[in-house]
Write an enzyme that holds these catalytic residues in place. Structure first.
Site, PDB file in Angstrom:
ATOM      1  N   GLY A  36       0.797  -1.210   0.000  1.00 32.12           N
ATOM      2  CA  GLY A  36       0.000   0.000   0.000  1.00 32.12           C
ATOM      3  C   GLY A  36       0.837   1.271   0.000  1.00 32.12           C
ATOM      4  O   GLY A  36       2.024   1.263  -0.252  1.00 32.12           O
ATOM      5  N   TYR A  37       0.155   2.391   0.255  1.00 32.52           N
ATOM      6  CA  TYR A  37       0.740   3.730   0.146  1.00 32.52           C
ATOM      7  C   TYR A  37       1.410   3.866  -1.227  1.00 32.52           C
ATOM      8  O   TYR A  37       2.595   4.120  -1.356  1.00 32.52           O
ATOM      9  CB  TYR A  37       1.720   4.029   1.275  1.00 32.52           C
ATOM     10  CG  TYR A  37       1.778   5.511   1.608  1.00 32.52           C
ATOM     11  CD1 TYR A  37       0.729   6.119   2.268  1.00 32.52           C
ATOM     12  CD2 TYR A  37       2.869   6.282   1.233  1.00 32.52           C
ATOM     13  CE1 TYR A  37       0.754   7.478   2.555  1.00 32.52           C
ATOM     14  CE2 TYR A  37       2.913   7.635   1.510  1.00 32.52           C
ATOM     15  CZ  TYR A  37       1.852   8.228   2.170  1.00 32.52           C
ATOM     16  OH  TYR A  37       1.876   9.577   2.437  1.00 32.52           O
ATOM     17  N   HIS A  42       4.680   1.853  -8.058  1.00 34.40           N
ATOM     18  CA  HIS A  42       3.699   0.762  -8.003  1.00 34.40           C
ATOM     19  C   HIS A  42       2.821   0.760  -9.260  1.00 34.40           C
ATOM     20  O   HIS A  42       2.513  -0.302  -9.814  1.00 34.40           O
ATOM     21  CB  HIS A  42       2.791   0.923  -6.775  1.00 34.40           C
ATOM     22  CG  HIS A  42       3.500   0.776  -5.466  1.00 34.40           C
ATOM     23  ND1 HIS A  42       3.697   1.838  -4.616  1.00 34.40           N
ATOM     24  CD2 HIS A  42       4.042  -0.306  -4.855  1.00 34.40           C
ATOM     25  CE1 HIS A  42       4.328   1.418  -3.533  1.00 34.40           C
ATOM     26  NE2 HIS A  42       4.560   0.129  -3.652  1.00 34.40           N
ATOM     27  N   GLN A  66       7.589  -9.676   8.084  1.00 35.33           N
ATOM     28  CA  GLN A  66       8.914  -9.200   7.665  1.00 35.33           C
ATOM     29  C   GLN A  66       9.437  -8.098   8.575  1.00 35.33           C
ATOM     30  O   GLN A  66      10.488  -7.519   8.306  1.00 35.33           O
ATOM     31  CB  GLN A  66       8.880  -8.726   6.211  1.00 35.33           C
ATOM     32  CG  GLN A  66       8.032  -7.504   5.936  1.00 35.33           C
ATOM     33  CD  GLN A  66       7.754  -7.336   4.456  1.00 35.33           C
ATOM     34  OE1 GLN A  66       7.187  -8.221   3.808  1.00 35.33           O
ATOM     35  NE2 GLN A  66       8.155  -6.211   3.904  1.00 35.33           N
ATOM     36  N   LYS A 185      13.758  -2.328  -7.733  1.00 33.32           N
ATOM     37  CA  LYS A 185      14.352  -1.508  -6.677  1.00 33.32           C
ATOM     38  C   LYS A 185      14.678  -2.393  -5.474  1.00 33.32           C
ATOM     39  O   LYS A 185      15.709  -2.227  -4.836  1.00 33.32           O
ATOM     40  CB  LYS A 185      13.422  -0.369  -6.252  1.00 33.32           C
ATOM     41  CG  LYS A 185      14.101   0.577  -5.238  1.00 33.32           C
ATOM     42  CD  LYS A 185      13.185   1.682  -4.794  1.00 33.32           C
ATOM     43  CE  LYS A 185      12.222   1.211  -3.734  1.00 33.32           C
ATOM     44  NZ  LYS A 185      12.910   0.932  -2.438  1.00 33.32           N
ATOM     45  N   ARG A 223       8.689   5.074   1.666  1.00 34.03           N
ATOM     46  CA  ARG A 223       9.380   5.653   2.820  1.00 34.03           C
ATOM     47  C   ARG A 223       9.863   7.080   2.571  1.00 34.03           C
ATOM     48  O   ARG A 223      10.237   7.778   3.520  1.00 34.03           O
ATOM     49  CB  ARG A 223      10.559   4.763   3.223  1.00 34.03           C
ATOM     50  CG  ARG A 223      10.154   3.361   3.644  1.00 34.03           C
ATOM     51  CD  ARG A 223      11.355   2.510   4.024  1.00 34.03           C
ATOM     52  NE  ARG A 223      10.987   1.117   4.231  1.00 34.03           N
ATOM     53  CZ  ARG A 223      10.559   0.609   5.377  1.00 34.03           C
ATOM     54  NH1 ARG A 223      10.418   1.396   6.413  1.00 34.03           N
ATOM     55  NH2 ARG A 223      10.240  -0.664   5.487  1.00 34.03           N
TER      56      ARG A 223
END
Length: 316
Positions: A36-37, A42, A66, A185, A223
């Site tokens: 998400g976010y 994405h 995780q 990435k 992030r």
């Protein structure tokens, strides 16, 4: 053309039924796993998925498996409403958004809605604690890709790839896709999933999608939102050092120690704290001393309280 509203599925059984119905109609399914976010990176994965499947499933699940007990799962950013708006904007659309509650809680497999203390529905795994802690929740089976998980991010995050491989396995069993798309990435993650699929005979094609960057070169990441303007500017030293190394290698500077030292110096002078800077074989992820075959330069560094990862393939 009107925006396409994805079907939102929260239950495991409902997700399987949908997939099996579609496959019975000879439809191919492409899965894009996310936490998400969502950002443009994405969305580029979804566009890549359209090249490989007729129907697109995007999973949104913040995986507690995780995160170690010392890592604060609750700070991971989320915006389900914003994510849905972004998914509707993708050319070709998304068919299903699979946002289960807790894939490690086996007391409630029905997909019944769970609510927080304010009465709002929790979507995408919100409100969970790390299931690495022994709280008697019943989950004790983990998938490990033992050699590939040891280096790079695995050194400082020893439970991370155990959690990744396990949750991806669970998603593969639930969604039953023909294809799954992962971003490069997270290079080590992509290679680990490739190896897991090969070793465990999953009938799933794993597609790696290139790193997406902002116009200034910073690799897109959920992030990044936690970076201050000053930290973000300093973080550009990561991509710049990778580009210098790639250029240097093509000009004949193939000694890895020299390339790594220069990148470390560039990043630390900008105010970053290096977690690792390694030049490794693209498939085995084993460190090399000299570049004479395809490699990838992987870097993880802290800027403020934010840990960023980036990489660049070097093919000479």
């Amino acid at each position: 053309m009107a925006a396409k509203d994805p079907l939102v599925i929260t239950g495991k059984d409902e997700m399987r039924k949908w997939s099996r119905l579609m496959r019975s109609h000879a439809k191919t399914i492409a899965l894009v796993p996310t936490m998400g976010y969502l950002h443009q990176g994405h969305l580029s994965l979804i566009q890549q998925a359209h090249k490989h499947g007729q129907l697109i499933v995007v999973s949104i699940y913040v995986n507690p498996g995780q995160f170690s007990p010392s890592e604060d799962l609750s700070t991971y950013p989320s915006d389900f409403h914003g994510d849905m708006l972004k998914l509707k904007s993708v050319p070709g659309g998304v068919d299903v958004v699979f946002c289960p509650k807790n894939l490690y809680d086996y007391s409630n497999d029905s997909g019944d809605k769970q609510k927080n203390k304010n009465g709002n529905e929790i979507l995408g795994g919100g409100g969970l604690v790390s299931c690495v802690e022994e709280k008697g929740n019943g989950h004790e089976t983990w998938v490990r890709v033992e050699r590939l998980e040891k280096g790079l991010c695995g050194k400082s995050r020893p439970v991370f790839f155990r959690g990744v491989a396990t949750i991806v396995t669970k998603l593969f069993h639930i969604v039953e896709p023909d294809v799954a798309v992962f971003g490069k990435k997270d290079y080590q993650q992509w290679r680990i999933i490739q190896r897991m699929v090969r070793d465990l005979d999953f009938a799933i094609e794993i597609v790696g999608s290139e790193v997406m960057r902002d116009s200034d070169g910073l690799a897109l990441s959920s992030r990044n939102v936690h970076l201050s303007a000053e930290e973000r500017e300093k973080a550009l030293s990561i991509s710049r050092s990778l580009l210098k190394a790639k250029s240097g290698a093509k000009d004949g500077q193939v000694k890895c120690r020299e390339l790594k030292d220069l990148a470390i110096l560039t990043i630390t002078q900008a105010g970053g704290r290096i977690d690792y800077a390694e030049i490794v074989d693209q498939e085995s992820l084993e460190a090399v001393e000299e570049i004479n075959s395809p490699v990838v330069f992987c870097i993880a560094a802290w800027f403020g309280k934010v840990r960023l990862i980036d990489n660049m393939e070097i093919n000479i």
